[in-house]
Design a protein around this motif. Sequence first.
Motif, PDB file in Angstrom:
ATOM      1  N   GLY A 150       0.812  -1.212   0.000  1.00 47.55           N
ATOM      2  CA  GLY A 150       0.000   0.000   0.000  1.00 47.55           C
ATOM      3  C   GLY A 150       0.844   1.260   0.000  1.00 47.55           C
ATOM      4  N   GLY A 151       1.893   1.280   0.825  1.00 48.81           N
ATOM      5  CA  GLY A 151       2.760   2.451   0.871  1.00 48.81           C
ATOM      6  C   GLY A 151       3.500   2.678  -0.424  1.00 48.81           C
ATOM      7  N   GLU A 152       3.957   1.588  -1.044  1.00 55.05           N
ATOM      8  CA  GLU A 152       4.659   1.712  -2.325  1.00 55.05           C
ATOM      9  C   GLU A 152       3.723   2.235  -3.403  1.00 55.05           C
ATOM     10  OE1 GLU A 152       8.025  -1.833  -1.886  1.00 55.05           O
ATOM     11  OE2 GLU A 152       5.992  -2.329  -2.558  1.00 55.05           O
ATOM     12  N   LYS A 153       2.487   1.733  -3.416  1.00 51.23           N
ATOM     13  CA  LYS A 153       1.512   2.216  -4.407  1.00 51.23           C
ATOM     14  C   LYS A 153       1.269   3.710  -4.265  1.00 51.23           C
ATOM     15  CE  LYS A 153      -1.062  -2.091  -5.119  1.00 51.23           C
ATOM     16  NZ  LYS A 153      -2.335  -2.819  -4.871  1.00 51.23           N
ATOM     17  N   ASN A 195      -4.945   6.731   3.907  1.00 44.89           N
ATOM     18  CA  ASN A 195      -5.772   5.548   4.194  1.00 44.89           C
ATOM     19  C   ASN A 195      -4.990   4.261   3.948  1.00 44.89           C
ATOM     20  OD1 ASN A 195      -8.053   6.812   5.061  1.00 44.89           O
ATOM     21  ND2 ASN A 195      -9.341   6.198   3.345  1.00 44.89           N
ATOM     22  N   HIS A 196      -5.149   3.302   4.817  1.00 48.15           N
ATOM     23  CA  HIS A 196      -4.569   1.962   4.679  1.00 48.15           C
ATOM     24  C   HIS A 196      -3.042   1.950   4.789  1.00 48.15           C
ATOM     25  CE1 HIS A 196      -8.606   1.150   3.390  1.00 48.15           C
ATOM     26  NE2 HIS A 196      -8.455   1.788   2.252  1.00 48.15           N
ATOM     27  N   LEU A 197      -2.445   3.042   5.270  1.00 48.55           N
ATOM     28  CA  LEU A 197      -0.999   3.083   5.429  1.00 48.55           C
ATOM     29  C   LEU A 197      -0.636   2.997   6.906  1.00 48.55           C
ATOM     30  CD1 LEU A 197      -0.020   5.973   2.974  1.00 48.55           C
ATOM     31  CD2 LEU A 197      -0.288   3.536   2.484  1.00 48.55           C
ATOM     32  N   ASP A 198       0.522   2.388   7.192  1.00 49.52           N
ATOM     33  CA  ASP A 198       0.972   2.396   8.587  1.00 49.52           C
ATOM     34  C   ASP A 198       1.521   3.786   8.909  1.00 49.52           C
ATOM     35  OD1 ASP A 198       3.760   2.597   7.894  1.00 49.52           O
ATOM     36  OD2 ASP A 198       3.872   0.420   7.659  1.00 49.52           O
ATOM     37  N   ILE A 199       1.817   4.028  10.193  1.00 43.43           N
ATOM     38  CA  ILE A 199       2.132   5.390  10.618  1.00 43.43           C
ATOM     39  C   ILE A 199       3.391   5.923   9.946  1.00 43.43           C
ATOM     40  CG2 ILE A 199       3.349   4.571  12.688  1.00 43.43           C
ATOM     41  CD1 ILE A 199       1.305   7.842  12.247  1.00 43.43           C
ATOM     42  N   ALA A 200       4.399   5.074   9.747  1.00 38.25           N
ATOM     43  CA  ALA A 200       5.619   5.536   9.075  1.00 38.25           C
ATOM     44  C   ALA A 200       5.313   5.957   7.642  1.00 38.25           C
ATOM     45  CB  ALA A 200       6.687   4.454   9.104  1.00 38.25           C
ATOM     46  N   GLN A 201       4.475   5.169   6.952  1.00 37.90           N
ATOM     47  CA  GLN A 201       4.104   5.495   5.580  1.00 37.90           C
ATOM     48  C   GLN A 201       3.264   6.769   5.518  1.00 37.90           C
ATOM     49  OE1 GLN A 201       2.166   1.818   4.641  1.00 37.90           O
ATOM     50  NE2 GLN A 201       4.033   0.835   3.883  1.00 37.90           N
ATOM     51  N   GLN A 202       2.380   6.956   6.508  1.00 38.78           N
ATOM     52  CA  GLN A 202       1.578   8.175   6.554  1.00 38.78           C
ATOM     53  C   GLN A 202       2.456   9.410   6.645  1.00 38.78           C
ATOM     54  OE1 GLN A 202      -1.287   7.898   9.749  1.00 38.78           O
ATOM     55  NE2 GLN A 202      -2.016   5.900   9.084  1.00 38.78           N
ATOM     56  N   LEU A 203       3.432   9.360   7.554  1.00 37.12           N
ATOM     57  CA  LEU A 203       4.328  10.495   7.727  1.00 37.12           C
ATOM     58  C   LEU A 203       5.170  10.728   6.478  1.00 37.12           C
ATOM     59  CD1 LEU A 203       5.462   9.775  11.391  1.00 37.12           C
ATOM     60  CD2 LEU A 203       3.925  11.595  10.639  1.00 37.12           C
ATOM     61  N   GLU A 204       5.582   9.634   5.826  1.00 31.36           N
ATOM     62  CA  GLU A 204       6.401   9.750   4.621  1.00 31.36           C
ATOM     63  C   GLU A 204       5.619  10.401   3.489  1.00 31.36           C
ATOM     64  OE1 GLU A 204       9.032   6.906   1.625  1.00 31.36           O
ATOM     65  OE2 GLU A 204       7.644   6.000   3.045  1.00 31.36           O
ATOM     66  N   VAL A 214      -1.676  22.476  -2.295  1.00 29.69           N
ATOM     67  CA  VAL A 214      -2.266  21.164  -2.019  1.00 29.69           C
ATOM     68  C   VAL A 214      -3.589  21.322  -1.271  1.00 29.69           C
ATOM     69  CG1 VAL A 214      -1.949  18.923  -0.894  1.00 29.69           C
ATOM     70  CG2 VAL A 214       0.025  20.119  -1.881  1.00 29.69           C
ATOM     71  N   LEU A 215      -4.601  20.641  -1.792  1.00 31.26           N
ATOM     72  CA  LEU A 215      -5.883  20.495  -1.092  1.00 31.26           C
ATOM     73  C   LEU A 215      -6.034  19.022  -0.748  1.00 31.26           C
ATOM     74  CD1 LEU A 215      -8.398  22.649  -3.169  1.00 31.26           C
ATOM     75  CD2 LEU A 215      -7.978  22.882  -0.726  1.00 31.26           C
ATOM     76  N   THR A 216      -6.229  18.722   0.540  1.00 31.51           N
ATOM     77  CA  THR A 216      -6.326  17.319   0.928  1.00 31.51           C
ATOM     78  C   THR A 216      -7.399  17.106   1.977  1.00 31.51           C
ATOM     79  OG1 THR A 216      -5.097  15.411   1.790  1.00 31.51           O
ATOM     80  CG2 THR A 216      -4.507  17.566   2.684  1.00 31.51           C
ATOM     81  N   ALA A 217      -8.116  15.993   1.854  1.00 30.13           N
ATOM     82  CA  ALA A 217      -9.032  15.555   2.899  1.00 30.13           C
ATOM     83  C   ALA A 217      -8.294  14.554   3.774  1.00 30.13           C
ATOM     84  CB  ALA A 217     -10.265  14.897   2.281  1.00 30.13           C
ATOM     85  N   LEU A 218      -8.405  14.725   5.085  1.00 30.46           N
ATOM     86  CA  LEU A 218      -7.723  13.846   6.029  1.00 30.46           C
ATOM     87  C   LEU A 218      -8.677  13.440   7.140  1.00 30.46           C
ATOM     88  CD1 LEU A 218      -4.342  15.781   6.374  1.00 30.46           C
ATOM     89  CD2 LEU A 218      -4.617  13.523   5.337  1.00 30.46           C
ATOM     90  N   HIS A 219      -8.607  12.163   7.527  1.00 33.44           N
ATOM     91  CA  HIS A 219      -9.381  11.692   8.676  1.00 33.44           C
ATOM     92  C   HIS A 219      -8.642  11.938   9.983  1.00 33.44           C
ATOM     93  CE1 HIS A 219     -13.158   9.925   7.614  1.00 33.44           C
ATOM     94  NE2 HIS A 219     -12.648   9.123   6.698  1.00 33.44           N
ATOM     95  N   ASP A 220      -7.321  11.758   9.956  1.00 36.25           N
ATOM     96  CA  ASP A 220      -6.533  11.841  11.172  1.00 36.25           C
ATOM     97  C   ASP A 220      -6.293  13.312  11.525  1.00 36.25           C
ATOM     98  OD1 ASP A 220      -4.310  11.919  13.028  1.00 36.25           O
ATOM     99  OD2 ASP A 220      -3.920   9.829  12.515  1.00 36.25           O
ATOM    100  N   LEU A 221      -6.931  13.770  12.589  1.00 35.60           N
ATOM    101  CA  LEU A 221      -6.840  15.182  12.962  1.00 35.60           C
ATOM    102  C   LEU A 221      -5.437  15.553  13.431  1.00 35.60           C
ATOM    103  CD1 LEU A 221     -10.254  15.672  14.819  1.00 35.60           C
ATOM    104  CD2 LEU A 221      -9.691  16.135  12.428  1.00 35.60           C
ATOM    105  N   LEU A 262      -0.463  18.598  12.246  1.00 31.23           N
ATOM    106  CA  LEU A 262       0.993  18.636  12.069  1.00 31.23           C
ATOM    107  C   LEU A 262       1.410  19.194  10.716  1.00 31.23           C
ATOM    108  CD1 LEU A 262       2.267  15.266  13.602  1.00 31.23           C
ATOM    109  CD2 LEU A 262       2.895  17.566  14.341  1.00 31.23           C
ATOM    110  N   HIS A 263       0.638  18.883   9.670  1.00 32.03           N
ATOM    111  CA  HIS A 263       1.116  19.146   8.313  1.00 32.03           C
ATOM    112  C   HIS A 263       0.410  20.279   7.585  1.00 32.03           C
ATOM    113  CE1 HIS A 263       3.822  15.652   8.056  1.00 32.03           C
ATOM    114  NE2 HIS A 263       2.928  15.035   8.800  1.00 32.03           N
ATOM    115  N   CYS A 264      -0.786  20.646   8.004  1.00 28.64           N
ATOM    116  CA  CYS A 264      -1.564  21.628   7.234  1.00 28.64           C
ATOM    117  C   CYS A 264      -1.310  23.057   7.709  1.00 28.64           C
ATOM    118  CB  CYS A 264      -3.058  21.329   7.342  1.00 28.64           C
ATOM    119  SG  CYS A 264      -3.536  19.757   6.563  1.00 28.64           S
ATOM    120  N   ASP A 265      -1.271  23.982   6.739  1.00 28.32           N
ATOM    121  CA  ASP A 265      -1.195  25.403   7.062  1.00 28.32           C
ATOM    122  C   ASP A 265      -2.550  25.928   7.516  1.00 28.32           C
ATOM    123  OD1 ASP A 265       1.578  25.854   6.182  1.00 28.32           O
ATOM    124  OD2 ASP A 265       0.790  25.425   4.187  1.00 28.32           O
TER     125      ASP A 265
END
Length: 257
Positions: free
Chosen positions: A141-144, A167-176, A188-195, A200-203
């Motif tokens: 999933g992370g490679e994809k 979605n479907h990524l482990d925490i290291a892949q999410q951060l990457e 960048v416009l992004t929808a995120l579930h993890d608040l 941490l990442h959004c302006d």
Amino acid sequence: MHVEIDTLTVEIAGARLVEDVTLRAGSGQLVGLVGPNGSGKSTLLRCVYRALSPSGGSVRIGGEDLRSMTARESARRVAALPQEVVAEFDFTVAEIVAMGRLPHQGPVARTTDEDRRTCEAALKGVGAAHLAGRGFLTLSGGEKQRVLIARAFAQQPQVLVLDEPTNHLDIAQQLEVLSLVRGSGLTVLTALHDLNLAALHCDVLHVIDGGRIVASGAPHDVLTPELLAEVFGVRAHRVPHPETGAVQLLFDRLRSA
């Protein structure tokens, strides 16, 4: 390249999914959309990358109405990574990334040396050059996700739209993945579930509930216990990130009255 969404409304089969949404993403900003399931985040983003036509309002890219552009013109400005990507045929990674060059090619698609160099640089940029010969369906999933981001980078857009890219990524892949996006320099416009990832990442964050924006601003200003209780139905405790100082959240169920 800035993005302006003005009084956008989407109505499908008599149901109003998005209502009078207005927001702006400044050039180079990472702007997050957060909200409960079914709040209208994906519907709004689909209008930005032209998978859906709004019932009212407008989307402007660099001041130009999206509806005035041809599909090829808009694809040169906006690249998207939808929530679900279906690949029925096992293309190689190199072939998947090369699809990002199609908006820059003529009616008869011919891969040029510039196309090849752009694709190679995109794969190298996401740390996936070693995957070029692999079948896409054999990847994790992370490679994809890295390959699909490389395809978007190869498209050389000015705006990147991501719908739940972690979605479907482990925490290291999410951060990457979010680090790659953050370092791209694109709007960048992004929808995120993890608040917490969003904080941490959004302006800028826009909180969507029932198809409407109910709060907008910097994560620290938006993610208040009162708003999270009202919109998400949870009790939130705010703590600072020990390295960045960004607001982070610990959650409990709301206590019954």
